[in-house]
Design an enzyme around this catalytic site. Sequence first.
Site, PDB file in Angstrom:
ATOM      1  N   GLU A 137       0.826  -1.213   0.000  1.00  0.00           N
ATOM      2  CA  GLU A 137       0.000   0.000   0.000  1.00  0.00           C
ATOM      3  C   GLU A 137       0.857   1.259   0.000  1.00  0.00           C
ATOM      4  OE1 GLU A 137      -3.121  -0.020  -0.632  1.00  0.00           O
ATOM      5  OE2 GLU A 137      -3.078  -2.205  -0.648  1.00  0.00           O
ATOM      6  N   GLU A 206      -0.512  -2.335  -9.853  1.00  0.00           N
ATOM      7  CA  GLU A 206      -0.283  -3.370  -8.854  1.00  0.00           C
ATOM      8  C   GLU A 206       1.149  -3.881  -8.922  1.00  0.00           C
ATOM      9  OE1 GLU A 206      -2.304  -4.153  -6.363  1.00  0.00           O
ATOM     10  OE2 GLU A 206      -3.557  -2.565  -7.178  1.00  0.00           O
ATOM     11  N   ASP A 210       3.936  -3.674  -6.038  1.00  0.00           N
ATOM     12  CA  ASP A 210       4.640  -4.875  -5.598  1.00  0.00           C
ATOM     13  C   ASP A 210       6.142  -4.632  -5.537  1.00  0.00           C
ATOM     14  OD1 ASP A 210       2.244  -6.264  -5.507  1.00  0.00           O
ATOM     15  OD2 ASP A 210       2.513  -7.178  -7.492  1.00  0.00           O
TER      16      ASP A 210
END
Length: 488
Positions: A137, A206, A210
């Site tokens: 996050e 995403e 990561d």
Amino acid sequence: MPGFSRKRSGCLLLAGTLLIASLSSSAEQRSHELPDLGTTRTSFQGLSEYQLGRTWLRQFRAQTSQWRDPITQAWLRSLVDQLVPCSQLDHPRITITLVSSRMLNAFAVPGGVVGVNTGLFRYAPSHDAFASVVAHELGHLSQHHFARQMAASERAQLPTMAALLAGMVIAAGAGGSSSSNLGMATIAGTQAAALQNQLAYSRQYEQEADRVGLQTMACAGMDPDAMAHMFATMAQLASLQGDSPPEFLLTHPLTQSRLSDIRARAKQYHDAAHAPGPEYDMIRARVMLASNMEHPEEVRSQLRESNASPLALRYLQALVDSVNHHPDQALAAFDRLAEEQPDLLMLPASAADAALDADRNRAALQRAQRILELAPDYFPARMIAAEAQLGIAPEEAFTRLRAIARDHDEDPDVWNLMAEAAGRSGHDAWGHLALAEQLQLTGHIDRGLDQLDIAEKLSQQTGDYALTGRIRERRQAFRGYQQALDKF
């Protein structure tokens, strides 16, 4: 335990969560490297990212239930503080919201708001597995995904933040998969095409999050491979649950190629992770028991299945004793654990909290004071001491809470307790001001303004013109918050 026998126990009842989308961009990034972000500052309806995040948080708090245990909050804050210096955030002022929900989810909001559902503790079997989700996050924040999304909005109509909030809170309301689908449908009903594009673009984001998350974990001395294991666990849950995957995956699409990329990149880091110790297992026991009070044996079994520290199992039993009104047994167990683990402040704090639960205010205050002699800024001990003093010496509690509020001015619970202390000690104007602050932080600006009006009249009656001036300044700020909410 976190106040089960006291009035704040109602705040620990499980409620909803947010399934906030990690907002995405309009262009595919072909390179496997992180992009050159360039200028990432943006505004939304004239609000900066920081203002947007705080406005959103007020709305969110108004519609969801927060987890109000200072011991858990302090642990999560310490974890974030470990990760932030390694996270590539250029303005690392992070506000954390811990959501009372069984659902597996975490989210990031522009302006440095990070949210975690208590359900994550259930599914994350280790410290580093939990940290991997938070690091991910922080990656969304550091890469300014919302700003880049807004830059793309000129070419595609996107759901407004208000629409996202409404749909996501509906998704949280009933706490089940059907409500999740309803929440997504609420958005899709008016913004279907835009949302479809948004989710498609998010695959790139995403992967970026990561990669930043893996780098962050390695830099912070944690095991990047824990991210691969944690995300593989979520993928397995998704396959078992079919149409009802973990809520985190509804807004963080996880493909097999993405999972393979995480595994491959995790292997590139040298194994320099530090053993985290038993603290996470204890916090996990604390949260899971509070979420499953009637079946502590299920919590014990789950801890054993994840090879939790034996110290955590002993800690769990002490919590059970406290909940079952055996304070002497609980306090003795906490004290033994504290002797064995003198560096873990949560252990004497848990003992002080257990004493407070047993209405042993003086004992709770003495225990909290001993902690504060060693760690004057330790938030749980400060709050326990203030709450214990409330029943013994309200004036001293009021003085203590004014100091806490200076350091934690965005915590609604601090202001709520301060309002009570002010009322009990005869500081009526301060009581209404504190209540106004609690109300504005939870999205009730109009009611907060009403409280400021009462506070101003009382301060004038007592001739406290310094306080009158402060109230007037806060009124101007409240009106600014109200205007931001109107734009939202």
